[in-house]
Each structure stands twice: as structure tokens, then as C-alpha cells.
Scaffold this active site. Structure first.
Site, short mmCIF file in Angstrom:
data_model
loop_
_atom_site.label_atom_id
_atom_site.label_comp_id
_atom_site.label_asym_id
_atom_site.label_seq_id
_atom_site.Cartn_x
_atom_site.Cartn_y
_atom_site.Cartn_z
N ASN A 387 85.62 -11.88 89.17
CA ASN A 387 85.97 -13.04 88.36
C ASN A 387 86.81 -14.04 89.15
O ASN A 387 86.29 -15.07 89.60
CB ASN A 387 86.70 -12.58 87.10
CG ASN A 387 86.84 -13.69 86.06
OD1 ASN A 387 86.68 -14.86 86.38
ND2 ASN A 387 87.12 -13.32 84.84
N ASP A 388 88.08 -13.72 89.37
CA ASP A 388 88.95 -14.69 90.04
C ASP A 388 88.47 -15.06 91.43
O ASP A 388 88.62 -16.20 91.86
CB ASP A 388 90.37 -14.12 90.13
CG ASP A 388 91.02 -14.05 88.75
OD1 ASP A 388 90.59 -14.80 87.87
OD2 ASP A 388 91.95 -13.25 88.59
N VAL A 389 87.86 -14.10 92.14
CA VAL A 389 87.46 -14.37 93.53
C VAL A 389 86.26 -15.29 93.63
O VAL A 389 85.87 -15.68 94.73
CB VAL A 389 87.17 -13.06 94.31
CG1 VAL A 389 88.41 -12.21 94.39
CG2 VAL A 389 86.02 -12.30 93.69
#
Lengths: 461, 107
Positions: A387-389
């Protein structure tokens, strides 16, 4: 004469160790290099057993036997998914060895009154680093093994308390240098170090473990360096320096990849404070969901596919399923690569090991910097449990809390397929604009099951 | 003083070498440095084996067991991991593999 032989053996071992680290630069040479290092280790140990210094062998045999019995399962039976906690455990072992040697040397020296100032300084640093690494690593082990709760445990004034304790330990060290024979000061210092280790890892959440494990690696190395200074042993200094630096370099790399300053990492208390209240940076819009059939059709006729495995893949242990899907796409003529973000998995490089174990050739596992140029010519990017990456806000939205974090440029691909458990947010609690882009389709469900479904559909397409 | 030189030089060599290790092998690197740092075994051997009293022997023996566990386990697991890293077989290699498999099947 024997002393010279011992020193020569140590020199040879040091040479092999450095060669082994050089060989680790390439997967083809790495295995050979480590075998040479093992040989070097054997030479160094055998040389130490020469009768010059050692007079009784009974207990040595006992210790070696126990060590071998414990070490064999740690080498052969531990599954690759459990690698982070296994490494944490061995940091604890290494640091415990250093600490015990420090205590033994100190009590022996105090009994015979032969403690010099420099000697005490080295011994003090040894038990300081050693003690906090032992408990810190055991805490990390507990959290990774899920014996302890993975969420951060915090209380007010935690940082102040840690700093006060650390200051007390440093004062204790100073005291010992002035009057080396105060045994109780030494004991108090050890106790503080052990306590600091616990308090230091307690507030750190499970997702931050890659940094912690690397940092503890570094501390274990520093404890070994201090041992080397204390007993005047060059090979311990050399190896400790290599170990400490390697941990240090890895923790810097990890903190960069997680968008934290190194100071933030060093002084702990991360992974707890910033959650909540900042998730306002969303562009809005609807996610478009898709079915396994439709998604599989696109994969089956794609020329270039990049898989983006994240933490969620490791959690649902779907590395074999992602490899099967990749193989099926390749069989139909598509080119499949795997994009590896530095903090995918639970320790540095963990995702690479998991995928290599599943049978994916390492030339298909591509680092972030190298693969980012390829997304624009990719037909489908498949994001599995990341997700964040992959959040474009890290590049485009200065107001976002993850702004500046290096990401995989998935949004540059011609189309994106996201396999995700549910509609929740990533670890940082930030909305992900990638998921609402028109070219993105979402396939909700357990990563493992979704990959299996996709594989079946691709096979039938 | 000599020790400080050794430390700094080893650190310099370490930075040069470790920075060249690709992220691909960072987990094996950590396992490897773990195994190598088991060299602290030599310190515990001296402590446990030189008859400096019961306490020294006991502490030394426990330390020795820890170090041996790290050496044995560390080298084994590093080797296990590195053995898993395989290249894509080139066209000729893949052909040979198929030939090999079929000749086995025939015999």
C-alpha cells in the site's frame, strides 16, 4: 611460537571473512565465499585451542556440544518466513556471549586487582551494548514471533526515562574508569543496560521491525568490538567492526526506505506517535472493483507484467501462488518481473528470500531503483498486499505524511491491478490515490486465494 | 592504540565491501555477519578454558554455547538461503535439462 601461530590463524580468518563479504556482492559467488569463511572460522577456533592459553578442555566440550545442539535446528529447521525472529534471536545469543565474557573478565580482574582504566572502559562498553542488545533482541524476537503484542506499548515520559537511564549508565561507566574496583557500579550498569534494552523495543510496532533488527545487529557488533578491545584481540575488533557497520548501513537504508530520519530511528519511539489525525490528503473518487475472470484476461494477454509484492503477501504466505501465476503468464509469452521495495517483508531483503524460496530466479527480482524506469512500458502492474510503498502521494503531495518516501512508480504503468484484503488504509493511515485512479482495478480478498483464482483463470484463458 | 588502527581500517574495508552488496542479498548478509561474529567464541574459549575459577568457567561455558550456536546455525542457514538464489536457465541450459530428463525417462 604458539602465540605467533594463533595470530597468523586469526589473520587468515579475517582475510577469509572479508573475502566472503566481497563474494556476497553477487549471488553466483556468495555461496562459495561463505564456505571459505566457515573454513576460516574453523582455523581460528582450532588455533585458539592450542595449549598456550587453554589448560582444561572438559567444559569446553560441554559448551560446544550444547551450542551445536541448539545451533543445528536454528540453521536447518527454521522456515524462511521466520527469518526475522531467528536473526533477532541470534543477535541475542551473540550479545549474551559478549556480555558474559565481559562479566567474567571483570570479576576476574576485580578479584586479582589487575584492572587498568582502558580495560574497564572497554569492559563497560561491552556489557552496556551487550546487555541492551540481549533484552532488546529478545523483545524483538517476542514481537516478531507474536508471543508479545506487536502493537507499540507506550507510556508518558518514555523517552525522558530512557534518556535518564542511559545517562545513568554513562555516569556509571565514568565512575568505573575513576575507580575500577567498584563491583556494584558495574552490576548496576549491567542492570540498567538490560532494562534499557526492554524499554527501547517496547514502544516499537511490528511494521518497524526491519529497522530495529538492523540496529540491534549493529549494537551486537559494537559489543564484539568492545570485547576485542578488552581482551586485546584483533580478530574480534575486525569482525565486530564489520558486523556493526553492516547493521548500521542496513538500518540507514531501512530508515531511508521508510521515510524516517536516522535520528528518529536512533532515539526510538517511532511507529506510535504519528498515527491518526493526518489522513486528510485524499483526492477522493471511487475505487473500481473487478472480478478474477476479467483481471486474468488482461494478464493473459499482457506483454509486460510487473508484480509488486508487499507485506500483505508475506502475511498470507502466498509466495508460491504468485510464482505460479507468474509462470503461467510467462508460458503465454508475457514478460514477468518482480519489483522489490526495500521494506517489503519484515527485515532487509526478506522478500527476496521468500520469493527465491518459491523458485523465482533472482534475475527476475528487481530492486526499486532499477525497476522504476520500467513501469511506463508495463501493461499490467499487479500490486499484492502493498500500500504505502506504491502511494503516488509520496511523490506528488507535500502535505502527505509519507511525502518524500521512495516508492515504486506503479502509477506509471498502463494499467494497475491491486489485490487487497479490504478497503482499509496502509500502515501509515494514509489514503492511497492509486486505488481510485481510472486505470486501477481492485480485486478484494485474501492475497493467496485471489492469486490462486487468477492462476486458474489465466490457465483457462 | 594499535587496536584503534585495526578498528578504523576494518571499518573502512567494511564500508567499501558492504555498500556493494545488493539489497537482493541483504537478508543473507545479516545471517552471514551473524555467523561470522560467532568468532567471539575465541574469547569465551579463553575464559572457559584457562582455569580462572568456577564463575569464569561457568560464564565462559554459557558464552561458548551461545557463540557455537550462532556459528553452526548461522553458517548453515546462510548456505541454505544462498542455495535458493538461482538464475533463470539460459536457452541452452534449459535444452540440456530437457534432454537430460528425457534420457533418464528412456533408460
Amino acid at each position: 611460537m604458539t602465540e605467533t601461530l594463533i595470530q597468523l590463524a586469526y589473520l587468515l580468518a579475517a582475510f577469509f571473512f572479508i573475502m566472503a563479504l566481497r563474494a556476497l556482492g553477487r549471488p553466483e559467488t556468495a555461496r562459495r565465499g561463505m564456505q571459505l569463511a566457515a573454513f576460516g572460522m574453523a582455523v581460528a577456533v582450532l588455533a585458539t585451542l592450542l595449549p598456550a592459553r587453554i589448560v582444561s578442555y572438559d567444559w569446553l566440550a560441554v559448551g560446544a556440544m550444547i551450542g551445536a545442539v541448539v545451533g543445528y535446528p536454528l540453521g536447518m529447521w527454521v522456515p524462511m518466513t521466520a527469518m526475522p525472529q531467528r536473526i533477532a534471536l541470534s543477535h541475542a545469543f551473540g550479545a549474551l556471549a559478549a556480555t558474559l565474557v565481559g562479566v567474567g573478565e571483570y570479576t576476574h580482574g576485580a578479584a586479582t586487582g589487575s584492572l587498568a582504566r582502558g580495560h574497564v572502559l572497554a569492559l563497560g562498553l561491552e556489557v552496556l551494548f551487550g546487555g541492551l542488545t540481549v533484552t532488546g533482541s529478545l523483545m524483538a524476537f517476542g514481537k516478531l514471533q507474536e508471543i508479545l503484542p506487536g502493537r507499540p506499548l507506550t507510556f508518558r515520559g518514555q523517552n525522558t526515562m530512557n534518556l535518564v537511564l542511559l545517562a545513568a549508565a554513562v555516569i556509571g561507566l565514568g565512575w568505573l574508569i575513576v575507580s575500577p574496583n567498584e563491583v556494584w557500579v558495574f552490576a548496576a550498569m549491567l542492570a540498567i543496560a538490560v532494562l534499557v534494552g526492554i524499554l527501547f523495543v517496547l514502544p516499537i510496532g511490528g511494521a518497524d521491525m526491519p529497522v530495529v533488527v538492523s540496529l540491534l545487529n549493529s549494537y551486537a557488533g559494537l559489543a564484539a568490538v568492545a570485547t576485542g578491545f578488552a581482551i586485546d584481540n584483533n580478530i574480534l575488533i575486525i569482525v565486530g567492526a564489520l558486523d556493526g557497520l553492516s547493521g548500521f548501513i542496513l538500518s540507514i537504508a531501512m530508515s531511508k526506505a521508510m521515510n524516517r530520519s536516522f535520528a528518529n530511528v536512533l532515539f526510538g519511539a517511532f511507529g506510535s506517535a504519528e498515527a491518526g489525525g493526518v489522513a486528510t490528503a485524499s483526492a477522493g473518487g471511487e475505487m473500481s472493483t473487478t472480478s478474477a475472470e476479467d483481471a486474468a484476461l488482461r494478464l493473459a494477454y499482457a506483454n509486460r507484467v510487473i508484480m509488486v509484492p508487499g507485506y500483505g503477501l508475506a502475511v498470507s504466505q502466498a509466495q508460491h501462488q504468485i510464482r505460479e501465476l507468474g509462470d503461467l503468464i510467462e508460458k503465454r509469452g508475457g514478460d514477468v518481473r518482480y519489483a522489490i521495495h526495500p521494506v517489503a517483508g519484515r527485515m532487509p531483503g526478506h522478500m527476496n528470500v521468500l520469493l527465491a524460496e518459491a523458485g523465482i530466479p533472482y534475475d527476475k527480482l528487481v530492486d526499486m531503483d532499477e525497476i522504476n524506469g520500467r513501469f511506463s512500458e508495463t501493461d499490467v502492474a499487479v500490486v499484492v498486499g502493498a500500500n504505502d510503498v506504491v502511494n503516488p502521494a509520496a511523490r506528488t503531495n507535500p502535505a502527505s505524511p509519507i511525502f518524500g518516501m521512495p516508492i515504486l512508480k506503479v502509477s506509471e504503468a498502463k494499467s494497475v491491478l491491486v489485490l487487497k484484503r479490504g478497503k482499509g488504509k496502509g500502515f501509515s493511515g494514509v489514503e492511497n490515490d492509486l486505488f481510485v485512479e481510472p486505470k486501477t482495478s481492485m480485486l478484494f480478498g485474501d492475497a493467496r486465494q485471489s492469486l490462486l483464482d487468477l492462476g486458474l483463470q489465466v490457465k483457462g484463458a | 592504540m594499535i587496536q584503534l588502527f585495526v578498528f578504523l581500517l576494518a571499518g573502512f574495508v567494511g564500508v567499501q565491501t558492504i555498500n556493494r552488496i545488493p539489497p537482493l542479498l541483504h537478508t543473507p548478509l545479516m545471517a552471514a555477519t551473524n555467523a561470522i561474529s560467532g568468532i567471539s567464541l575465541v574469547a569465551s574459549l579463553v575464559l572457559a578454558g584457562s582455569n580462572e575459577g568456577v564463575l569464569a568457567t561457568a560464564l565462559g561455558t554459557i558464552a561458548e554455547a551461545c557463540a557455537v550456536a550462532n556459528i553452526v546455525g548461522g553458517f548453515l542457514i546462510t548456505d541454505r538461503m544462498l542455495a535458493m538464489f538461482k538464475r533463470t536457465p539460459t536457452a541452452t541450459e534449459a535444452q540440456q535439462e530437457r534432454d537430460g530428463a528425457s534420457s533418464v525417462a528412456k533408460s
